[in-house]
Motif scaffolding. Structure first.
Motif, PDB file in Angstrom:
ATOM      1  N   SER A 297      42.855  61.720  40.288  1.00 42.89           N
ATOM      2  CA  SER A 297      41.678  61.362  39.191  1.00 42.89           C
ATOM      3  C   SER A 297      41.983  61.963  37.821  1.00 42.89           C
ATOM      4  O   SER A 297      41.182  61.599  37.024  1.00 42.89           O
ATOM      5  N   GLN A 298      43.070  62.870  37.811  1.00 41.18           N
ATOM      6  CA  GLN A 298      43.399  63.219  36.504  1.00 41.18           C
ATOM      7  C   GLN A 298      42.411  64.279  35.726  1.00 41.18           C
ATOM      8  O   GLN A 298      41.788  64.126  34.787  1.00 41.18           O
ATOM      9  N   MET A 299      41.931  65.073  36.730  1.00 40.74           N
ATOM     10  CA  MET A 299      41.055  65.979  36.350  1.00 40.74           C
ATOM     11  C   MET A 299      41.260  67.041  35.241  1.00 40.74           C
ATOM     12  O   MET A 299      42.654  67.279  34.818  1.00 40.74           O
ATOM     13  N   VAL A 300      40.373  67.119  34.462  1.00 43.55           N
ATOM     14  CA  VAL A 300      40.493  67.955  33.343  1.00 43.55           C
ATOM     15  C   VAL A 300      39.904  69.522  33.364  1.00 43.55           C
ATOM     16  O   VAL A 300      38.665  69.589  33.393  1.00 43.55           O
ATOM     17  N   PRO A 301      40.437  70.542  33.995  1.00 40.18           N
ATOM     18  CA  PRO A 301      40.018  71.697  34.062  1.00 40.18           C
ATOM     19  C   PRO A 301      39.447  72.470  32.872  1.00 40.18           C
ATOM     20  O   PRO A 301      40.257  72.247  31.740  1.00 40.18           O
ATOM     21  N   VAL A 302      38.392  72.834  33.138  1.00 38.35           N
ATOM     22  CA  VAL A 302      37.523  73.574  31.780  1.00 38.35           C
ATOM     23  C   VAL A 302      37.601  75.081  31.839  1.00 38.35           C
ATOM     24  O   VAL A 302      37.099  75.811  32.604  1.00 38.35           O
ATOM     25  N   LEU A 303      38.541  75.686  31.364  1.00 30.54           N
ATOM     26  CA  LEU A 303      38.909  77.395  31.199  1.00 30.54           C
ATOM     27  C   LEU A 303      38.131  77.713  30.079  1.00 30.54           C
ATOM     28  O   LEU A 303      38.064  77.519  29.047  1.00 30.54           O
ATOM     29  N   GLY A 304      37.382  79.109  30.369  1.00 27.51           N
ATOM     30  CA  GLY A 304      36.419  79.665  29.391  1.00 27.51           C
ATOM     31  C   GLY A 304      36.826  81.145  29.405  1.00 27.51           C
ATOM     32  O   GLY A 304      35.985  82.048  29.646  1.00 27.51           O
ATOM     33  N   SER A 305      37.754  81.440  28.849  1.00 25.46           N
ATOM     34  CA  SER A 305      38.289  82.894  28.669  1.00 25.46           C
ATOM     35  C   SER A 305      38.651  83.156  27.216  1.00 25.46           C
ATOM     36  O   SER A 305      39.180  82.065  26.675  1.00 25.46           O
ATOM     37  N   GLY A 306      38.178  84.443  26.731  1.00 27.76           N
ATOM     38  CA  GLY A 306      38.241  84.551  25.311  1.00 27.76           C
ATOM     39  C   GLY A 306      39.547  85.516  25.084  1.00 27.76           C
ATOM     40  O   GLY A 306      40.013  86.275  24.052  1.00 27.76           O
TER      41      GLY A 306
END
Length: 304
Positions: free
Chosen positions: A261-270
């Motif tokens: 499905s071509q997932m786009v992971p959303v990463l939330g690290s500073g």
């Protein structure tokens, strides 16, 4: 970096991994430090920045805008994603209780407030943050198409919508819904089986995967499921000669990235170093048995 193009619109694509900013105000960075982090991500090819009006108790978009104001030319290198439809109780929203609101008045007001807070004239993608049981699909579609016609929103999508909820809204729109941001991880693999990712493939909608590490449980969770998945990731790290610190993260992302499905992971690290390490997942390729081995660990049972 690789990109995920829309099959519905020739002028829309997302970076293969998106940068999630829901904790932006928690990082306690100065505007200059925020700007530096944004530039590092852009230079690495992470051009999709994921926000929402409610993040940081309605303060993250302002913090984003403060940094972008220092170097506004960066805007041309970004895809800005924002969301609305959740109203959190408190002075910032004027709401008495937490609730959903997809009324035309609220959606327009939320979009215009977000644009003002971020200091931009248009967001590239507007997502409806949660499905609203009181959604009037005709009225909502009307205001969404007006916002696109006015140039305030470029493209439309949803978040946490089930297939039938996507279909209802799409049935009233002349414009395509191009993304659905849903929770997917090794500890939340239901979207592979409940129709969500099938629906995205069927309608060529880009799935954005929030909480790809199950809120950190993959690495620090003490529950049985977390420990089982972590053990499987660690074993695969040893097989592949990867360090546990970064390898478990990279393998968990590679598992998502392999899905057709071509997932786009959303990463939330500073932490820039951690983000750089995570991007190595783009160069990995799990074979089919490795992928199912991790799926078995996540589900706690073998396939039937």
């Amino acid at each position: 970096m690789q990109r995920v193009p829309s099959s519905l619109l020739s002028d829309f694509s997302l970076s293969r991994i998106a940068f999630g900013l829901w904790r932006l105000t928690d990082w306690n960075y100065s505007p200059c430090e925020r700007l530096s982090l944004f530039e590092q991500m852009l230079d690495l090819g992470v051009t999709t920045f994921d926000l929402a009006d409610i993040y940081g108790d309605y303060r993250c978009e302002q913090s984003f805008g403060e940094a972008l104001k220092l170097k506004p030319e960066l805007r041309a290198r970004m895809e800005i994603v924002s969301k609305c439809s959740i109203r959190l109780a408190g002075a910032a929203s004027g709401a008495r209780i937490n609730h959903y609101d997809t009324s035309a008045e609220h959606v327009r007001g939320a979009v215009e407030t977000s644009l003002r807070d971020m200091g931009v004239e248009q967001m590239d993608l507007l997502l409806l943050h949660r499905p609203d049981p009181l959604m009037d699909a005709d009225a909502l579609a009307g205001v969404l198409e007006q916002l696109v016609a006015e140039g305030k929103v470029k493209h439309l999508g949803v978040s946490n919508f089930l297939p039938h909820q996507v279909d209802l809204l799409q049935s009233r729109l002349s414009l395509p819904l191009v993304a659905n941001q849903i929770e997917v991880s090794l500890l939340h693999s239901q979207p592979l089986f409940d129709g969500q990712l099938d629906h995205c493939q069927q309608h060529r909608i880009i799935p954005m995967a929030w909480s790809p590490f199950a809120g950190g449980r993959l690495f620090t969770g003490e529950d049985t499921d977390s420990a089982r998945v972590r053990s499987a990731l660690q074993a695969l790290c040893k097989t592949r000669g990867l360090s546990e610190e970064n390898g478990t993260m990279q393998l968990a992302l590679s598992w998502l990235l392999k899905h057709p499905s071509q997932m786009v992971p959303v990463l939330g690290s500073g932490n820039p170093q951690r983000l750089v390490a995570a991007l190595a997942a783009l160069e990995m390729e799990l074979d089919r048995e490795e992928w199912f081995e991790l799926l078995r660990a996540g589900r706690g049972r073998d396939v039937d």
